[in-house]
Write an enzyme that holds these catalytic residues in place. Structure first.
Site, short mmCIF file in Angstrom:
data_model
loop_
_atom_site.label_atom_id
_atom_site.label_comp_id
_atom_site.label_asym_id
_atom_site.label_seq_id
_atom_site.Cartn_x
_atom_site.Cartn_y
_atom_site.Cartn_z
N ASP A 48 -5.35 14.50 12.93
CA ASP A 48 -5.38 14.87 14.34
C ASP A 48 -6.01 16.25 14.51
OD1 ASP A 48 -4.89 15.44 16.96
OD2 ASP A 48 -2.76 14.97 16.90
N ASP A 81 -14.02 15.62 22.24
CA ASP A 81 -12.82 15.06 21.61
C ASP A 81 -13.16 13.78 20.84
OD1 ASP A 81 -10.17 14.37 20.94
OD2 ASP A 81 -10.02 13.14 22.74
#
Length: 472
Positions: free
Chosen positions: A92, A303
């Protein structure tokens, strides 16, 4: 210190190359949809759930659903403890700690459809595990001096924007990696890290069928794995990724990339996400009008955990209109969201590229084969989506996901506060530089000899940013 910097490989589903004072870390990447028929609902529903977490301070009036087939994008395999035990975690780039489901945990998921067995970390089963106390330097990063209770030790409680939670205590133990001792040769190596021992999960974290054992955060805070390694002098706060949207492989590198060369643009400072300043946008030279707030408020987020690309309504309408003016097609709506059409020719020959121009003259070109998805034979759909996303002051936001980042080497240099990219064949290789000046090729398909996983979940940074976090 040896004059020749070594490499370390954490056997996983990503390929991550990390430049260390003594080593590099490498993970292998595979995409959820590689070799499988795509359903557009998978992409959109994944992003809908993703945004409920990553854009915690933003109003998100998105449509879609929250089915479990949307849970994630990429996951990795690591080992913790002595003797080392295997765990599968999300890699992540947006969250700031590594946490693992720990025993006992009555609310932790007990099964997954990702092709492996879930595991609970047991503090008592590792001879090298130690509890992180209130006086530990790590705890000082996340706790007020009065909030940590000595009898409990340093603990955490994370609340994500969709109200999923994770809580437990911090533990220090060995993270086992595979050290690259030469070209495509590896050996074992352990690095001590602090991670959250999660004993209570709720919401999607406890119910998802596509569950994993935890989350490995590579965010910007001092508590992330990357920052811990950097603070110890073992790594630089620089990482890169190169995602292949055809074969599903790629490279995710932490450390200095020697080649290909990458031009950069400044990161917007003091942001929760990887924000950059978009100056202009055009369709093969035909300019589009950007909402003033996009430039003024610096509302463009990069992202890689989001699959598609999300634009304000007016910009989206202008983009689709300009593209279809160049190549007229008869659009129809699929799954209530996607604009699709029948087409029998080469899309790269018929449709125009879309260009994003960022501060310091950095351009990102999105080609037709990137922004058009082949739903079935001779049917294509646009990957561009209406985001409807705004900040707390109602400024509009652009979110650029995998669709525009694929087939590019993207570099996040936190030390110099810049982000950059260049077109690259992500199934080939890159060159990394060690501290002595040596340059080594790292191939996406050749780093790990680990057996392949059954991939039905792409779990990269779904739980990227949380709305509330309390460390006690």
């Amino acid at each position: 210190m040896e004059s020749r910097i070594k490499f370390c490989v954490a056997v996983a589903v990503f390929i991550i190359v990390t430049e260390f004072a003594s080593c590099h870390f490498v993970f292998k990447v595979q995409h959820k949809f590689a070799g499988k028929g795509k359903k557009l609902a998978h992409f959109k529903s994944h992003d809908t759930r993703r945004h409920s977490r990553i854009l915690a301070s933003v109003d998100l009036p998105l449509g879609g659903d929250s089915r479990v087939d949307s849970v994630g994008l990429y996951f990795t395999r690591i080992k913790l403890g002595t003797p080392p035990k295997e765990y599968h975690v999300q890699v992540d780039t947006g969250s700031d700690i590594l946490w693992i489901n720990c025993s006992p945990c009555p609310k932790c998921p007990s099964n997954t459809n990702l092709g492996f067995s879930l595991s609970l970390y047991d503090v008592n089963a590792s001879s090298t595990s130690t509890k992180v106390g209130c006086d530990d330097d790590f705890c000082s990063f996340i706790s007020n001096s009065d909030s940590c209770q000595p009898d409990l030790g340093c603990s955490y409680h994370i609340v994500y924007a969709d109200q999923s939670t994770s809580e437990g205590n911090f533990i220090r133990d060995n993270l086992s990696l595979d050290q690259v001792t030469g070209d495509l040769l590896t050996g074992p190596l352990g690095q001590e890290v602090v991670f959250g021992c999660g004993s209570d999960q709720s919401g999607q974290l406890g119910k998802s069928e596509s569950a994993v054992d935890g989350v490995m955060g590579f965010g910007q805070a001092n508590t992330s794995v990357l920052s811990q390694l950097a603070a110890a002098g073992d790594a630089k706060r620089v990482f890169s990724h190169c995602l292949d949207n055809v074969k599903g492989g790629g490279i995710f590198a932490i450390g200095v990339v020697d080649s290909p060369a990458v031009k950069t643009t400044p990161m917007v400072p003091n942001q929760m996400h990887y924000n950059v300043i978009l100056m202009e946008m055009d369709v093969d030279g035909a300019p589009l009008d950007l909402p003033p707030s996009i430039v003024r408020r610096r509302g463009t987020i990069v992202d890689s955990g989001t699959t598609l690309a999300y634009l304000p309504q007016a910009l989206y309408d202008s983009l689709i209109e300009t593209i279809t003016a160049r190549q007229p097609v008869k659009l129809h709506i699929v799954e209530e969201t996607f604009q699709c059409f029948t087409f029998t020719k080469d899309v790269d020959q018929a449709f125009p590229p879309v260009n994003f121009h960022f501060e310091d003259s950095l351009k990102l070109t999105v080609y037709p084969h990137d922004y058009l998805f082949s739903l079935e034979s001779d049917m294509y759909c646009f990957g561009w989506q209406v985001g409807g996303m705004t900040t707390e002051d109602r400024s509009e936001v652009i979110l650029l996901g995998d669709m525009v980042l694929s087939n590019k080497l993207v570099v996040y240099d936190l030390e110099n506060e810049v982000i950059g990219w260049t077109d690259h064949n992500c199934s080939s290789s890159i060159k990394v530089k060690d501290g002595s000046g040596g340059v080594y090729s790292v191939g996406a398909d050749n780093i790990s000899s680990a057996p392949p996983f059954l991939m039905i979940g792409k779990l990269l940074a779904i739980f990227s940013t949380f709305i509330g976090v309390a460390f006690t």
